[in-house]
Design a protein around this motif. Structure first.
Motif, short mmCIF file in Angstrom:
data_model
loop_
_atom_site.label_atom_id
_atom_site.label_comp_id
_atom_site.label_asym_id
_atom_site.label_seq_id
_atom_site.Cartn_x
_atom_site.Cartn_y
_atom_site.Cartn_z
N UNK A 1 -2.74 -2.02 -1.14
CA UNK A 1 -3.26 -1.89 -2.37
C UNK A 1 -4.79 -1.25 -2.41
N UNK A 2 -5.56 -2.01 -1.86
CA UNK A 2 -6.77 -1.16 -1.63
C UNK A 2 -6.95 0.16 -0.77
N UNK A 3 -6.05 -0.06 0.17
CA UNK A 3 -5.82 1.29 1.10
C UNK A 3 -5.58 2.60 0.05
N UNK A 4 -4.65 2.22 -0.82
CA UNK A 4 -4.15 3.49 -1.54
C UNK A 4 -5.51 4.30 -2.19
N UNK A 5 -6.48 3.62 -2.60
CA UNK A 5 -7.61 4.02 -3.17
C UNK A 5 -8.45 4.87 -2.23
#
Length: 284
Positions: free
Chosen positions: A106-110
């Motif tokens: 999820x953090x990697x998406x940003x």
């Protein structure tokens, strides 16, 4: 000299701390870590190691995920406010094993959207671990249309995905492929595609071009013609309709030829059966 004395006394962590204070060109701290298998001692020292060499620190973290768990590495890089290196680490971790950093997808998406948006689509297609609603939020915030279409398709929001493909991208071919993939489960998608396409003369022209270039059994070409908007100038309409008719005639001729072959085969089989019956043979 003090570090050497610490090593002689088996005080490896104290020696490592001293070597980290030495300029990189004076001591190879990474060789020292490998020589004495001190990977676990690096958990709280990643930022200091990165000052000596980020590529070697990254390689160390990727090679020994048991000694340097992703959660520890991410925590260290986040504490150091080093977002580019955090993105680099998570990307390489994903390339190595898509499941190792699952908790951080999820953090990697940003991070992908901010630092390397061209790689985001491959991540969206490859990872099963990110929240779809968060992915849609990130893609909308960065105005990434193709990525939005992919996420909406995974969420089952096919109508919204079609609308984006047609009105934002003008991608009739992609929309047709999108509809074809889900036509059996959602036959209403074809009608949705037509209703969106008919709102623009350019989209109508593109739709006719692609439909006439495909085998007619793939798409309902009759419904396309029936829903052509009246009184609206469609570019090259005559040429598109002529191509559609030519395609239709070719398909009809092919069907007739196939039917003639089938009838000939049926007649030949009937004759063989009659000969066999006349000789007293029982056939199935």
């Amino acid at each position: 000299a003090t570090a050497v004395l610490h090593v002689a006394a088996s005080e490896y962590e104290a020696a490592l701390d001293l070597l980290l204070r030495v300029p990189p060109h004076e001591a190879d701290v990474f060789a020292f870590i490998e020589l004495h298998s001190l990977h676990a001692l690096c958990r709280e020292k990643l930022l200091e190691l990165a000052k000596h060499s980020w590529p070697k620190t990254l390689a160390l973290a990727l090679r020994y995920p048991e000694a340097l768990p992703p959660a520890v590495v991410v925590s260290q890089l986040t504490a150091g406010d080093d977002e580019p290196r955090l993105h680099h680490y998570l990307h390489e971790l994903y390339v190595k094993d898509i499941h190792l950093g699952a908790a951080f997808h999820g953090q990697q998406l940003r991070l992908y959207a901010k630092h390397s948006p061209r790689q985001l689509m491959a991540f969206l297609r490859g990872s099963p671990h990110y929240p779809l609603d968060l992915a849609l939020e990130v893609c909308r915030a960065h105005k990434l249309i193709e990525e939005q279409v992919h996420v909406l398709g995974r969420m089952g929001a096919h109508r919204e995905a079609l609308k984006l493909m047609l009105h934002e991208l003008g991608d009739i071919k992609g929309a047709l492929e999108f509809v074809s993939r889900d036509a059996r489960e959602q036959p209403e998608l074809w009608e949705t595609l037509l209703s969106y396409a008919m709102s623009s003369p350019q989209l109508v022209a593109a739709l006719l071009q692609h439909v006439s270039a495909e085998p007619l059994h793939s798409y309902d070409s009759l419904s396309v013609v029936q829903q052509l908007p009246e009184g609206v100038h469609v570019p090259e309409l005559t040429m598109r309709l002529a191509a559609l008719l030519k395609q239709s005639n070719s398909q009809l001729e092919l069907t007739r030829a196939a039917l003639a072959v089938a009838e000939a085969d049926t007649a030949a089989l009937q004759r063989r059966k009659q000969v066999a019956v006349s000789r007293g043979r029982i056939t199935g």
